[in-house]
Every structure is written in C-alpha cells, then in structure tokens.
Design an enzyme around this catalytic site. Sequence first.
Site, PDB file in Angstrom:
ATOM      1  N   ASP A 102      60.384 -26.080   9.552  1.00 14.45           N
ATOM      2  CA  ASP A 102      60.871 -24.719   9.300  1.00 14.45           C
ATOM      3  C   ASP A 102      61.068 -23.837  10.543  1.00 14.45           C
ATOM      4  OD1 ASP A 102      58.232 -23.854   9.963  1.00 14.45           O
ATOM      5  OD2 ASP A 102      57.598 -23.934   7.871  1.00 14.45           O
ATOM      6  N   HIS A 117      58.587 -34.196  12.391  1.00  6.63           N
ATOM      7  CA  HIS A 117      59.464 -34.598  11.281  1.00  6.63           C
ATOM      8  C   HIS A 117      60.857 -33.974  11.380  1.00  6.63           C
ATOM      9  CE1 HIS A 117      55.724 -35.719   8.617  1.00  6.63           C
ATOM     10  NE2 HIS A 117      55.919 -36.533   9.619  1.00  6.63           N
ATOM     11  N   CYS A 145      81.152 -35.522   9.471  1.00  2.72           N
ATOM     12  CA  CYS A 145      81.238 -35.486  10.937  1.00  2.72           C
ATOM     13  C   CYS A 145      82.690 -35.733  11.356  1.00  2.72           C
ATOM     14  CB  CYS A 145      80.335 -36.593  11.486  1.00  2.72           C
ATOM     15  SG  CYS A 145      80.279 -36.715  13.269  1.00  2.72           S
ATOM     16  N   THR A 185      47.440 -29.127   6.487  1.00  2.00           N
ATOM     17  CA  THR A 185      48.022 -30.444   6.197  1.00  2.00           C
ATOM     18  C   THR A 185      47.040 -31.288   5.393  1.00  2.00           C
ATOM     19  OG1 THR A 185      48.827 -32.552   7.110  1.00  2.00           O
ATOM     20  CG2 THR A 185      47.388 -31.230   8.549  1.00  2.00           C
ATOM     21  N   PRO A 211      42.126 -24.805   2.418  1.00  2.00           N
ATOM     22  CA  PRO A 211      41.339 -24.436   1.228  1.00  2.00           C
ATOM     23  C   PRO A 211      40.805 -25.663   0.489  1.00  2.00           C
ATOM     24  CG  PRO A 211      43.538 -23.434   1.155  1.00  2.00           C
ATOM     25  CD  PRO A 211      43.526 -24.369   2.323  1.00  2.00           C
ATOM     26  N   GLU A 212      41.472 -26.829   0.699  1.00  2.00           N
ATOM     27  CA  GLU A 212      41.014 -28.043   0.000  1.00  2.00           C
ATOM     28  C   GLU A 212      40.585 -29.105   0.997  1.00  2.00           C
ATOM     29  OE1 GLU A 212      44.008 -29.341  -2.831  1.00  2.00           O
ATOM     30  OE2 GLU A 212      44.440 -27.221  -3.237  1.00  2.00           O
TER      31      GLU A 212
HETATM   32  N1  APR Z   1      46.472 -22.338   4.373  1.00  2.00           N
HETATM   33  C1  APR Z   1      46.019 -23.530   4.794  1.00  2.00           C
HETATM   34  N2  APR Z   1      46.207 -24.673   4.112  1.00  2.00           N
HETATM   35  C2  APR Z   1      46.856 -24.602   2.940  1.00  2.00           C
HETATM   36  C3  APR Z   1      47.347 -23.394   2.430  1.00  2.00           C
HETATM   37  C4  APR Z   1      47.133 -22.220   3.193  1.00  2.00           C
HETATM   38  N3  APR Z   1      47.573 -21.020   2.801  1.00  2.00           N
HETATM   39  N4  APR Z   1      47.959 -23.640   1.240  1.00  2.00           N
HETATM   40  C5  APR Z   1      47.853 -24.951   1.029  1.00  2.00           C
HETATM   41  N5  APR Z   1      47.201 -25.551   2.047  1.00  2.00           N
HETATM   42  C6  APR Z   1      46.886 -26.967   2.266  1.00  2.00           C
HETATM   43  C7  APR Z   1      46.756 -27.794   1.014  1.00  2.00           C
HETATM   44  O1  APR Z   1      45.417 -27.774   0.535  1.00  2.00           O
HETATM   45  C8  APR Z   1      47.154 -29.191   1.516  1.00  2.00           C
HETATM   46  O2  APR Z   1      46.044 -29.911   1.992  1.00  2.00           O
HETATM   47  O3  APR Z   1      47.977 -27.510   2.963  1.00  2.00           O
HETATM   48  C9  APR Z   1      48.087 -28.888   2.686  1.00  2.00           C
HETATM   49  C10 APR Z   1      49.539 -29.196   2.426  1.00  2.00           C
HETATM   50  O4  APR Z   1      49.678 -30.572   2.273  1.00  2.00           O
HETATM   51  P1  APR Z   1      51.086 -31.258   2.013  1.00  2.00           P
HETATM   52  O5  APR Z   1      51.822 -30.505   0.971  1.00  2.00           O
HETATM   53  O6  APR Z   1      50.835 -32.696   1.781  1.00  2.00           O
HETATM   54  O7  APR Z   1      51.876 -30.992   3.394  1.00  2.00           O
HETATM   55  P2  APR Z   1      51.891 -31.861   4.713  1.00  2.00           P
HETATM   56  O8  APR Z   1      50.539 -32.369   5.024  1.00  2.00           O
HETATM   57  O9  APR Z   1      52.586 -31.061   5.717  1.00  2.00           O
HETATM   58  O10 APR Z   1      52.814 -33.090   4.286  1.00  2.00           O
HETATM   59  C11 APR Z   1      53.201 -34.023   5.237  1.00  2.00           C
HETATM   60  O11 APR Z   1      54.778 -34.939   3.699  1.00  2.00           O
HETATM   61  O12 APR Z   1      56.508 -34.818   2.141  1.00  2.00           O
HETATM   62  C12 APR Z   1      56.180 -34.956   3.453  1.00  2.00           C
HETATM   63  O13 APR Z   1      57.656 -34.661   5.207  1.00  2.00           O
HETATM   64  C13 APR Z   1      56.811 -33.935   4.367  1.00  2.00           C
HETATM   65  O14 APR Z   1      56.003 -33.115   6.487  1.00  2.00           O
HETATM   66  C14 APR Z   1      55.651 -33.366   5.145  1.00  2.00           C
HETATM   67  C15 APR Z   1      54.606 -34.454   5.013  1.00  2.00           C
END
Ligand code: APR
Length: 244
Positions: A102, A117, A145, A185, A211-212
């Site tokens: 983003d 990514h 293209c 993440t 948070p998780e």
């Molecule tokens: N602050 C901090 N953490 C948060 C918040 C917040 N406000 N809201 C949610 N989370 C946490 C969730 O608990 C979760 O563990 O962010 C994490 C998001 O996890 P994913 O949705 O799996 O995102 P990410 O880890 O970036 O995914 C990796 O998966 O689909 C692909 O390419 C995509 O780059 C992405 C990759």
Amino acid sequence: MKMFELIKDQIKNFKKIAVVTGAGISQESGIPTFRGKDGLWKNYDVMKLATIDAFYENPKLVWEWYNERRKNIFQAQPNLGHKAIAELEKYAEVVVLTQNIDGLHQKSGSSKVLELHGSIVTIKCSVCDYKEEILTEISDFPPYCKCGNILRPDVVWFGESLPQKVWQNAIVFASECDLMIIAGTSLVVSPANTLPIYAKQNNATLIEINPESTEMSEEMDIIIRNTSAKELPKLVSLFRTNYD
Ligand code: APR
C-alpha cells in the site's frame, strides 16, 4: 506499556532496527487485513484472485478486484503506527521490511522500505520488462502493454518468488539487526515469516505487536497484545525520552 519498560535501559544499544510489517499495521488506516476476523480471504477466494493461474484464467476479474483495492489504498492515510516507525529513524538505522503493497510507510516518511510483495502503485507487463507507476484509476480491464501482452499488478502472488534483490537485502538486514519489531503480521506466509529467525540468530531482541497471537509468538522476547497505532507511538516515545 509495562513490557516496553523492560527494554528501557537498552534503548541506546539498539543501532539497527528491522521493522517487519504486515496488513495489520494498515488496518487502522482503513485497509482490511487478509486473515482474522474481517480478513479479505474470508469473503474472497485467494485461488481466484491472487495466483498467476487465476490471472490468466480471468484477468478482468483479478483487475477489477485490484482496482477496488487501489481505490481504497489511494484514499488511505498513514496512521500513528506508520508515523512512529518513520520517527524511529531519528534514533537508529531503520529498515522496514513490509509485506504490504500500500505504500503507506513511504507516505509517512520512512526512507528505507523493502517491499517484499511488490506494490499496488506499479503495474507491469506479464511478459516483457515494462513497468510503470499508475496513481490514477485504470479503466478498461485488462490493460494491455505496448508489446501486446496483458499488464498485471506489480505484486507477488501465491506461488511466485519475491523480487530477488529486495529479498536478499531483507535477509541481510534481518541478520544484522539488534532489534526487530514485528507488527501487524500473522507470520503465516513464507518466506517473509522466516525473517524473525534471521534476527534471532543474531541475538536480536524481538518485539511482537499484534492483538492476536501468531505462529512465532513463542520466539518473541516482548509481546504486546494491542494494535500497532496504539502501541508503536509508546515504544518510540521511549527512544525519544532516552535521546532527549
Ligand atoms: N494492529 C496490529 N496488528 C493487527 C491489527 C492492528 N490494528 N489488526 C489486525 N492485526 C493483526 C492480525 O491479528 C493478524 O495477525 O495483523 C495480522 C494480519 O495478518 P494477515 O491478514 O495474514 O496479513 P499479513 O501477515 O500481512 O499477510 C501476509 O498474505 O495474502 C497474503 O500477500 C498477502 O502480504 C500478504 C500476506
């Protein structure tokens, strides 16, 4: 806050800080995450939207989905979490290793961002080397293209390799850092989820802000179960106080 207090006396020893981020850090900017409660992959089929096979099968559908996300992302503003990370550069060498596409880290002022990514801002040819930044809306899907082949979002889909140079640089910095902050993440996607292991091998301090719990929570030295926009400013304020 209490947990951050544990590293209060070490703050000045942290010279190289790697910040590993994922979708959660942009959640408070209005960009949905992929997994968890309101995750995108609950309502959308990843195999139909984020693989190269899906793209060739139905490029229009994939483009429409990315266009919706582009619109949302272009309106989004960095939150206090992104801003806190940008401020950290005043106190140490900081590299952001992000899975996000983003651009919000750059928008908030972070100068060293490795986009593991790819980026939603750029689009590229599915065949030749053509790449371009497009900040406006794209109409007529799929775009083509000049070489006649389909243009695609410049992002890494499931089953694809990470941009090699970016990934190599990420491994090098993760292996050299003395503090790794892992925020927002789930650490389920490989190879980005191996970065904490490189840091651990260097005896870095690992902080998780989420948070998780995640796949790697057990490896962390400090765990903060709250959102990144709430907690990162608190962490950075420890640096500010120590350096003032
Ligand atoms: N602050 C901090 N953490 C948060 C918040 C917040 N406000 N809201 C949610 N989370 C946490 C969730 O608990 C979760 O563990 O962010 C994490 C998001 O996890 P994913 O949705 O799996 O995102 P990410 O880890 O970036 O995914 C990796 O998966 O689909 C692909 O390419 C995509 O780059 C992405 C990759």
